[in-house]
Motif scaffolding. Structure first.
Motif, PDB file in Angstrom:
ATOM      1  N   PRO A 277       0.822  -1.212   0.000  1.00 59.63           N
ATOM      2  CA  PRO A 277       0.000   0.000   0.000  1.00 59.63           C
ATOM      3  C   PRO A 277       0.856   1.263   0.000  1.00 59.63           C
ATOM      4  O   PRO A 277       1.814   1.363   0.767  1.00 59.63           O
ATOM      5  N   LEU A 278       0.514   2.196  -0.882  1.00 56.23           N
ATOM      6  CA  LEU A 278       1.209   3.486  -0.923  1.00 56.23           C
ATOM      7  C   LEU A 278       0.312   4.582  -0.363  1.00 56.23           C
ATOM      8  O   LEU A 278       0.722   5.366   0.481  1.00 56.23           O
ATOM      9  N   LEU A 279      -0.932   4.598  -0.831  1.00 58.34           N
ATOM     10  CA  LEU A 279      -1.873   5.625  -0.369  1.00 58.34           C
ATOM     11  C   LEU A 279      -3.284   5.052  -0.424  1.00 58.34           C
ATOM     12  O   LEU A 279      -3.696   4.515  -1.448  1.00 58.34           O
ATOM     13  N   ARG A 280      -3.972   5.126   0.675  1.00 57.17           N
ATOM     14  CA  ARG A 280      -5.388   4.757   0.694  1.00 57.17           C
ATOM     15  C   ARG A 280      -6.116   5.918   1.341  1.00 57.17           C
ATOM     16  O   ARG A 280      -5.870   6.243   2.497  1.00 57.17           O
TER      17      ARG A 280
END
Lengths: 288, 268
Positions: free
Chosen positions: B175-178
């Motif tokens: 995950p990088l950005l949620r």
């Protein structure tokens, strides 16, 4: 002896444990953080109880909900793997960098989910500082192998909601109680800070918090529901849109972890700006 | 379990007839060191047109999206290719004959060494709309992306409808950005914690191997901030440019500054 206390003592009184955990007098440094309220006061976007009420409600619906979900997930992970993790920890001496099925690796995975939901570096830093302090205190208050493992798995400080969920599990609380404590923390810290910064009537502000009680319950329920949804909906259907995400034949989507990717990620752009503004301000009372 | 959370009641036949389900696909292919558009498929009201080498415009060939519409855009940028996607005009989300949400889903994959620039015009939430957006952006380890999203809270002088916009970006599965932006719901409206008195919000993800933060995991990189904007270095290899503003002109100006600050890769 310690084992007995973990299983019999605190675990038999989760409600009392929840009170201790959520109490602002818990020596874990929470009082030093305003959650963006100090900067909002400085900029004049919080001037009185009405602004503060809207600030708290919005904070709860965004950062509070995300914290609640992460805390619930951490509590679930800590409770599920309690004995199994302890055994693994003893055998492996904990330090190995791992895949997702090694317990330390799973904690790092959950921590990475918190990172991905915290765009602001100042907020990540504040969260890790509070997480580290909480783990340090909780290991002495509610000693458990899970907390030892977590401290080793993320030595630079795990995100605060994850520390909270793990501490709650060690104290005998369930995921709902962990989520509730996280949601409660998300609004009580800023509320207390606003009382001190603006000289507001503490009774008026506590009335605001009392008005938020149903929303706190809702956030904790939503947090737990998101855990259940994930379990049922994974893989690939974490959103209610039906078949989606397979168009590219991208198999990577299925290796993302145990249902955490779909946890709430509600963003608050103003909180991000406030956190960064606060961070670069040298004249401040609170750490964040 | 498969009960759709979005439409509490099944739509009537008339509503079903009115709502549109459409899907568009853009895919690239490497050909002798150049990018070729392999697939370009669309259905009204979502039309895609090639307007230059490696450049595609989204053209709205119908009103909306309207309540009940389900639009899907699939973008597949093959390894080693470059694609830019823009739109001809802003998207006006309107309530429709169906009480169901309108849905806009974008499923994008950027392959190894490939780059994607996605800069459509803003999405405007007209009064009474109930909209959901979901972007799933999966990046290969060394893919580069510039992804802009701007949401306007109603037309001039109008209270916005409701919207939930979820964005999930992963790099090689990590995950990088949620993030999820919720607009027009009472708990966030007018909150100094969420949008303050802003009338629009913009965020741009700039990510790629140049922003790989792995070299220093102990210290957070510092953000760059200005009035109403910030360039926020993420924990992973990227920066989120974020801005709040009163109108679209101010938003573009602020977001532009944040994007400029975000575009400077960290020193090693």
């Amino acid at each position: 002896m310690q084992n007995d206390r973990r299983k019999g003592g605190m675990r038999g009184s989760p409600d009392a444990a929840l009170l201790l955990l959520a109490d602002s007098r818990l020596p874990a440094g929470g009082h030093a953080h305003s959650g963006g309220a100090e900067e909002a006061v400085r900029l004049g976007t919080i001037t009185g109880p009405e602004d503060l009420a809207r600030f708290l409600r919005g904070r709860l619906a965004t950062a509070g909900l995300v914290s609640a979900a992460l805390a619930a997930a951490a509590c679930e992970l800590a409770s599920a793997g309690h004995d199994e993790q302890a055994a693994a920890h003893d055998e492996q001496t904990g330090g190995r960098d791992g895949q997702s099925d090694d317990p330390a690796g799973r904690w790092r995975q959950l921590d990475a989910e918190a990172d991905a939901r915290t765009a602001s570096p100042a907020q990540r830093e504040a969260s890790r500082v509070q997480g580290r302090l909480l783990i340090r205190s909780a290991r002495r208050i509610w000693p458990s192998p899970v907390l030892d493992l977590l401290a080793k798995a993320v030595p630079n400080g795990v995100h605060h909601p994850i520390a909270l969920g793990a501490a709650a599990a060690s104290a005998g609380c369930d995921p709902y109680q962990s989520a509730l404590a996280a949601a409660y923390n998300a609004v009580t810290g800023p509320a207390t800070a606003a009382v001190r910064l603006l000289g507001l009537d503490p009774v008026t502000v506590h009335r605001l918090l009392a008005d938020l009680a149903p929303a706190l319950n809702d956030a904790a329920h939503a947090a737990c529901a998101s855990l259940i949804d994930d379990v049922v909906m994974e893989p690939g259907a974490a959103d209610p849109f039906g078949p989606y995400g397979t168009a590219n034949g991208d198999a990577k989507g299925s290796t993302r972890g145990p249902g955490w990717p779909a946890l709430p990620g509600h963003a608050a752009p103003a909180l991000d700006l406030l956190a960064e503004g606060h961070h670069s301000n040298t004249m401040k009372l609170f750490v964040s | 379990m498969t009960t759709p959370l979005l439409s509490p009641a099944p739509p009537s036949p008339a509503e079903r007839a009115a709502a549109v389900t459409a899907r568009a696909v853009i895919a690239t292919r490497a050909s002798g060191g150049h990018t070729r558009l392999e697939t370009l498929r669309s259905e009204p009201p979502l039309t895609v047109r090639q307007t230059g080498p490696g450049l595609v415009h989204l053209v709205s060939t119908g009103a909306g999206p309207l309540g009940g519409d389900r639009l899907t855009l699939v973008i597949d940028v093959a390894p080693g290719t470059a694609l830019e996607v823009r739109s001809v005009a802003s998207t006006l989300v309107l309530p429709g004959p169906s009480p169901a949400d309108s849905l806009m889903m974008i499923d994008a994959h950027v392959g190894a060494g490939a780059s994607l620039r996605f800069t459509p015009e803003p999405t405007v939430l007209a009064a009474g709309c109930s909209h959901r957006m979901a972007v799933r952006l999966s990046l290969a380890e060394d893919a580069t992306v510039f992804w802009r999203e701007e949401i306007v809270f109603g037309r001039h002088g109008e209270r916005p409808g409701r919207c939930r916009a979820r964005f999930d970006a992963t790099v090689a599965g990590r995950p990088l950005l949620r993030q999820e932006l919720v607009v027009g719901h009472p708990e966030v409206e007018g909150s100094p914690a969420v949008y303050g008195d802003a009338r629009c919000v913009g965020s741009t993800l700039v990510a790629g191997p140049a922003w790989d933060a792995a070299h220093d995991s102990k210290r957070e990189r510092r953000a760059t901030i200005g009035a109403g904007w910030a360039a926020l270095p993420l924990a992973g290899p990227g920066v989120l440019a974020s801005a709040l503003a009163q109108d679209t002109v101010e938003l573009r100006a602020r977001l532009g500054r944040a994007e400029q600050a975000a575009a400077v890769p960290p020193e090693r």
